[in-house]
Design an enzyme around this catalytic site. Structure first.
Site: not given
Ligand code: TRP
Length: 335
Positions: A118, A200, A203
């Site tokens: 991140k 996977k 969104k």
């Protein structure tokens, strides 16, 4: 949600209120949460404190939290069985998180792969909250003395750290926290991208055709399934190098409850076009009642408010017991 009907193991889990809940989230996590409600004392939360580690637009954020709350109830979370609250409504979470921060090492947090990922992705906003995110997650879990924590593989390292923090604290002050274990759901529920079925379903994928949202309109769902990537063999069966078809069979099996064999028998001799249409229709049928309930719930603010208030009161009472114990052991003066 009685406090005396103990004996059943305690389950805690939370999900961040991102804008979209995908079919992958539903089949991989949410549907599992719903099933666990009968066999365990489940406590669930919308992890809105975790969400501000990335910048949120206030208006959209408020709506996302309420939407997530309503959608989960629409999916079958029953607050009579399982308190389901909004994390920021229960102040013990932020309080215990601070305490646990002081029992968590810089080195440990630096090794978290999610932090590393991140901070690369949001290089302009590597804030301290992003770094200490796992101690807040540890607080969520440890406050309720949870036995089991349903999580995806990506959260396993955070749960491992939670266990280490709890063991460390128990080691210094004596038994305070129950040591939680990961509850990893059946592997059958891993839903892959419709456009690149080796990845996977997510969104955050730029290609909107790669994922289906629970609240997508029926014709959007149909369009996305019709465009799903397959292979050139033109046989509906599970096989190596058939990631796309394997994924579609998996989805079909999850939403209809049919086995792989039943599905392959049903589509013997039929083409991929027919199969993709059938999977799309099955998904549309699955989400239709959820969407109808969602529309009703999101229009009924008073009902939602009653649910999250009642659940937050319950969660506060329960979590305050753990927090009081912690504060006393450390040496704080009682209020
Ligand atoms: N970090 C989790 C995620 O992003 C969400 C979460 C927050 C959570 N607190 C939790 C999950 C406690 C399990 C238990 O998926």
């Amino acid at each position: 949600m009685s406090e005396t009907a103990e004996k059943k193991k305690v389950i805690f889990s939370a999900i961040q209120p991102s804008g979209t809940i995908t079919l992958g989230n539903y089949l991989g996590a949410l549907q599992n949460w719903v099933k666990l409600q009968d066999d365990y004392n489940c406590i669930y939360a919308v992890a809105d404190l975790h969400a501000i580690t990335v910048r949120q637009d206030p208006k959209a954020f408020r709506q996302n939290i309420l939407n997530a709350y309503a959608l989960f109830i629409a999916c079958g979370i029953d607050t009579e069985k399982s308190p389901f609250f909004i994390q920021s409504h229960v102040h013990t979470h932020a309080e215990l998180a601070w305490v646990l921060n002081c029992y968590t090492q810089f080195g440990e947090l630096s090794r978290m792969t999610q932090f590393k990922d991140k901070s690369q992705k949001h290089a302009d906003n590597i804030n301290a909250g992003l770094f200490t995110y796992p101690s807040l997650m540890a607080a969520d879990i440890l406050l309720y003395q949870a036995d089991l924590v349903p999580i995806g593989i990506d959260q396993k390292q955070h749960l491992e750290l939670t266990r280490n923090i709890a063991e460390r604290f128990n080691g210094i002050y004596g038994n305070t926290f129950r040591i939680p274990e990961a509850y990893i759901g059946e592997t059958g529920a891993k839903i892959m991208s419709l456009q690149d079925p080796t990845k996977k379903m997510s969104k955050s994928d730029e290609n909107v055709n790669s994922w289906v949202a629970i609240l997508d309109k029926p014709d959007t769902i149909m369009k996305k399934f019709k465009r799903a990537v397959t292979d050139s063999e033109a046989r509906v069966c599970v096989g190596e190098g058939k990631d796309g078809i394997n994924n579609l069979i998996g989805i079909m099996s999850c939403v209809t409850g049919k086995t792989t064999d039943e599905i392959t028998a049903e589509f013997e001799g039929k083409g991929y076009g027919d199969f993709k249409t059938a999977v799309g229709e099955a998904v549309v049928e699955k989400v239709r009642p959820i969407q109808e309930r969602f529309d009703r719930l999101i229009a009924d603010k008073a009902y939602l408010e009653e649910q999250y208030r009642k659940s937050a009161e319950f969660a506060l009472r329960l979590s305050q017991r753990t927090l009081d114990k912690v504060m006393k052991k450390i040496g704080y003066v009682a209020r």
